[in-house]
Scaffold this active site. Sequence first.
Site, PDB file in Angstrom:
ATOM      1  CB  CYS A 131      77.443  43.281 -15.568  1.00 39.78           C
ATOM      2  SG  CYS A 131      76.806  41.625 -15.873  1.00 39.78           S
ATOM      3  CG  ASP A 305      74.589  47.013  -9.307  1.00 45.26           C
ATOM      4  OD1 ASP A 305      74.998  46.421 -10.319  1.00 45.26           O
ATOM      5  OD2 ASP A 305      73.375  47.176  -9.066  1.00 45.26           O
ATOM      6  CG  HIS A 307      73.996  45.590 -13.369  1.00 45.22           C
ATOM      7  ND1 HIS A 307      74.526  44.916 -12.292  1.00 45.22           N
ATOM      8  CD2 HIS A 307      74.057  44.739 -14.421  1.00 45.22           C
ATOM      9  CE1 HIS A 307      74.882  43.697 -12.679  1.00 45.22           C
ATOM     10  NE2 HIS A 307      74.610  43.569 -13.958  1.00 45.22           N
TER      11      HIS A 307
END
Length: 400
Positions: A131, A305, A307
């Site tokens: 990430c 994000d 993820h």
Amino acid sequence: MNSVDIGRYKRIINYLWDPEPRNDLPDEPIWCLGIRYPPNHRGWKTQDQDGSAQGQYEQKTIPTEKANEHQWPEEFLDDVESRIWITYRSNFTPIPKPPNQEANPAMTLTVHLRSQLMDSQGFTSDTGWGCMIRSGQSLLANAMLILLLGRDWRRGTEAGKEAQLLHQFADHPEAPFSIHRFVQHGAEFCNKYPGEWFGPSATARCIQALVAQQGSSELRVYITDDTADIYEDKFARIAQAEHGDFIPTLILVGTRLGIDHVTPAYWDALKEALQLPQSVGIAGGRPSASHYFIGVHGQYLFYLDPHHTRPASLHQDVNDTLTHEEVNTYHTRRLRRIHIKDMDPSMLIGFIIRSREDWTDWKTRILSGRGNSIVHILSEDTANHQARKEAIDEVEALDD
């Protein structure tokens, strides 16, 4: 027995647990990488932008239009959707494991089990460990996008140029800014290996090295070596070409603004960092994870994000271009935000300096900022600063 669409149920659960935020601060302006969207839904947006070839800054206003069902201005959402969003990928060319990584304590249990059961020949996905690399890629890609197409670019135009830029971040070893290249440099020079969580410092060093490897006259990178200090003499050496012309330079400030959370004394300066016209966002800044922060609204910061695991591009040849459907996976209108008090203090802050006049403007804004400064500008490096190397990378790895 009919197959069950697990992905559909996962999306429903994610929506219930993480609903899209509403504009519950109607009197506060909204910022996205240096552009201000006013609190009223029909009004003006302002931007400090390069108004001439010499880089002189002037303020420009553009009328905004309607708001959507969550009361966010459509122009703001168009801006968010036009930012490049790089996420986890799967089924890419394997990243080889180092031979001595069987019991690497820096690897989370989930990643270790996955590497043994599913990726025994090498990592074919960065889910659970990539990430920070993805956030760093997003920061670099958006800096390059601004240089290529300008800050006012929105999706729907210059699609060919956008696809060519994104292909430089494709998930195969030949792409100059692929996760393969990040991991290779991290293993050779940063003591970071496949399956390990990269910190902001290692990510900054990888970005600097990979950009330098391209030998481009269009971009250079200045990193602060784990301090908040920027030296004018060092910056001038990096940003100036042999013939004296200024080369656009990405400044990466790796910093830690507290112990467990961002110290309140830094809140104003951190928010202002995303309001500067030179801002290209912040990578990191989320406990046990990393996000790419692009905007501010009151005490909340908007982020993209990483993820979310998506299939890697099928176009592995370096000469291929991405399809329209593949390009779509690098964009989202979905808003996410976090209160500044909940941010992790370890982060990588980026600014793109496009000209000497831009440098002067940025320096003036930094020096006149509110609160405790998160960047210190000094004339020259006269001291031998030896920052503790581990400090900036002490963010717990994501285990998912």
